[in-house]
Design a protein around this motif. Sequence first.
Motif, PDB file in Angstrom:
ATOM      1  N   ALA A  43       1.073  -1.204  -0.093  1.00 23.40           N
ATOM      2  CA  ALA A  43       0.022  -0.062   0.012  1.00 23.40           C
ATOM      3  C   ALA A  43       1.000   1.050  -0.043  1.00 23.40           C
ATOM      4  O   ALA A  43       2.082   1.164   0.479  1.00 23.40           O
ATOM      5  N   HIS A  44       0.312   2.491  -0.590  1.00 23.36           N
ATOM      6  CA  HIS A  44       1.153   3.585  -0.543  1.00 23.36           C
ATOM      7  C   HIS A  44       0.280   4.674  -0.053  1.00 23.36           C
ATOM      8  O   HIS A  44      -1.127   4.590   0.007  1.00 23.36           O
ATOM      9  N   GLY A  45       0.885   5.536   0.516  1.00 25.32           N
ATOM     10  CA  GLY A  45       0.018   6.667   1.110  1.00 25.32           C
ATOM     11  C   GLY A  45       1.034   8.055   1.567  1.00 25.32           C
ATOM     12  O   GLY A  45       2.156   8.182   1.225  1.00 25.32           O
ATOM     13  N   THR A  46       0.096   8.968   2.392  1.00 23.11           N
ATOM     14  CA  THR A  46       0.891   9.985   2.883  1.00 23.11           C
ATOM     15  C   THR A  46       0.453  10.069   4.486  1.00 23.11           C
ATOM     16  O   THR A  46      -0.521   9.473   4.928  1.00 23.11           O
ATOM     17  N   LEU A  47       1.242  10.713   5.365  1.00 28.72           N
ATOM     18  CA  LEU A  47       0.863  10.607   6.620  1.00 28.72           C
ATOM     19  C   LEU A  47       1.512  12.239   7.064  1.00 28.72           C
ATOM     20  O   LEU A  47       2.305  12.704   6.587  1.00 28.72           O
ATOM     21  N   GLU A  48       0.788  12.722   7.977  1.00 27.19           N
ATOM     22  CA  GLU A  48       0.885  13.941   8.936  1.00 27.19           C
ATOM     23  C   GLU A  48       0.656  13.772  10.402  1.00 27.19           C
ATOM     24  O   GLU A  48      -0.160  13.164  10.675  1.00 27.19           O
ATOM     25  N   ILE A  49       1.537  14.239  11.119  1.00 27.38           N
ATOM     26  CA  ILE A  49       1.534  14.191  12.636  1.00 27.38           C
ATOM     27  C   ILE A  49       1.654  15.741  13.190  1.00 27.38           C
ATOM     28  O   ILE A  49       2.328  16.510  12.634  1.00 27.38           O
ATOM     29  N   SER A  50       0.785  15.755  14.304  1.00 29.82           N
ATOM     30  CA  SER A  50       0.846  17.183  14.724  1.00 29.82           C
ATOM     31  C   SER A  50       0.878  16.608  16.436  1.00 29.82           C
ATOM     32  O   SER A  50      -0.266  16.314  16.824  1.00 29.82           O
ATOM     33  N   ARG A  51       1.997  16.699  17.302  1.00 33.20           N
ATOM     34  CA  ARG A  51       1.943  16.192  18.340  1.00 33.20           C
ATOM     35  C   ARG A  51       1.635  17.158  19.521  1.00 33.20           C
ATOM     36  O   ARG A  51       1.825  18.308  19.292  1.00 33.20           O
ATOM     37  N   PRO A  52       1.006  16.726  20.656  1.00 35.21           N
ATOM     38  CA  PRO A  52       0.409  15.495  20.703  1.00 35.21           C
ATOM     39  C   PRO A  52      -0.707  15.159  20.373  1.00 35.21           C
ATOM     40  O   PRO A  52      -1.674  15.618  20.389  1.00 35.21           O
ATOM     41  N   GLY A  53      -1.031  13.600  19.808  1.00 34.77           N
ATOM     42  CA  GLY A  53      -2.262  13.077  19.759  1.00 34.77           C
ATOM     43  C   GLY A  53      -2.962  13.578  18.383  1.00 34.77           C
ATOM     44  O   GLY A  53      -4.102  12.882  18.126  1.00 34.77           O
ATOM     45  N   LYS A  54      -2.422  14.317  17.254  1.00 31.27           N
ATOM     46  CA  LYS A  54      -3.187  14.488  16.304  1.00 31.27           C
ATOM     47  C   LYS A  54      -2.385  13.768  15.036  1.00 31.27           C
ATOM     48  O   LYS A  54      -1.130  13.959  14.918  1.00 31.27           O
ATOM     49  N   PHE A  55      -3.165  13.292  14.042  1.00 27.97           N
ATOM     50  CA  PHE A  55      -2.355  12.748  12.836  1.00 27.97           C
ATOM     51  C   PHE A  55      -3.350  12.456  11.843  1.00 27.97           C
ATOM     52  O   PHE A  55      -4.662  12.201  12.031  1.00 27.97           O
TER      53      PHE A  55
ATOM     54  N   VAL B 290      -7.793   9.596  11.006  1.00 23.30           N
ATOM     55  CA  VAL B 290      -7.533  10.500  11.508  1.00 23.30           C
ATOM     56  C   VAL B 290      -7.642  10.596  12.989  1.00 23.30           C
ATOM     57  O   VAL B 290      -8.667  10.114  13.780  1.00 23.30           O
ATOM     58  N   GLY B 291      -6.635  11.215  13.766  1.00 20.49           N
ATOM     59  CA  GLY B 291      -6.832  11.191  15.314  1.00 20.49           C
ATOM     60  C   GLY B 291      -6.796  12.756  15.465  1.00 20.49           C
ATOM     61  O   GLY B 291      -6.095  13.645  15.060  1.00 20.49           O
ATOM     62  N   ASP B 292      -7.877  13.299  16.104  1.00 22.86           N
ATOM     63  CA  ASP B 292      -7.938  14.683  16.320  1.00 22.86           C
ATOM     64  C   ASP B 292      -7.725  15.354  17.631  1.00 22.86           C
ATOM     65  O   ASP B 292      -7.899  16.262  18.037  1.00 22.86           O
ATOM     66  N   GLY B 293      -7.034  14.252  18.223  1.00 24.70           N
ATOM     67  CA  GLY B 293      -6.521  14.687  19.827  1.00 24.70           C
ATOM     68  C   GLY B 293      -7.554  14.013  20.963  1.00 24.70           C
ATOM     69  O   GLY B 293      -7.218  13.902  21.889  1.00 24.70           O
ATOM     70  N   LYS B 294      -8.618  13.698  20.462  1.00 30.79           N
ATOM     71  CA  LYS B 294      -9.892  13.149  21.229  1.00 30.79           C
ATOM     72  C   LYS B 294     -10.285  11.783  20.901  1.00 30.79           C
ATOM     73  O   LYS B 294     -10.458  10.913  21.496  1.00 30.79           O
ATOM     74  N   ARG B 295     -10.561  11.805  19.464  1.00 28.71           N
ATOM     75  CA  ARG B 295     -11.205  10.745  18.789  1.00 28.71           C
ATOM     76  C   ARG B 295     -10.379  10.316  17.689  1.00 28.71           C
ATOM     77  O   ARG B 295      -9.562  10.889  17.081  1.00 28.71           O
TER      78      ARG B 295
END
Length: 202
Positions: free
Chosen positions: A53-65, A78-83
């Motif tokens: 599989a191929h794709g992209t990722l983004e992270i914004s610490r803490p807890g968002k991706f 998607v991790g929005d920091g809570k869900r």
Amino acid sequence: MKKSLLFVPLLAALALPAHAAAVAQLKAFVAGTRTVSAQFEQTVTSQGRQERAHGTLEISRPGKFRWSYAKPYEQLIVGDGKRLWIYDKELAQVTSRALDAALGSSPAALLAGDNAIEANYKLREAGKQGGVEWLVATPRQADSGFSSLKMGFSGNTLKEMQLTDSFGNVTDIRFDALKKNPPLAADRFRFAAPPGVDVLSE
């Protein structure tokens, strides 16, 4: 093997000495990197079969991706920091659950979470192979979903991760076009279910 896709949000270039050991590079990444963007290629090996599989990722610490698969089929995590939101376009279905419960001591928590690396993992150097410095991170909790995680660094950059789960399946993730601390818009880490899509909440 479709459901073996991982929501493991992962990584970036590291501003460290070129010959620093892998454990030191990991600690510096967690301490000094707030945002990450990268492209990835993932290979899952299970019972002698492979799926890529191929794709992209983004992270914004803490807890968002944001972990997006483009090929061979579309899936968005998607991790929005809570869900945690998992959208499967083919199934027209979204699954949502509390982020803390979903991540636990997973690799996603290691890279997008707080700085408590050694509280959740036993870290050890695994030597140098082909110009890449490797470490092994073994989870201290038995319910993490995987038995071991290897991370390979070269030239101040995390190049590759290899995860083995409790069933012996191996996931290899190779990174390209890694960027450390790029500007990322806040709405990249928000999720709204498309119209007509079933939403299952846990």
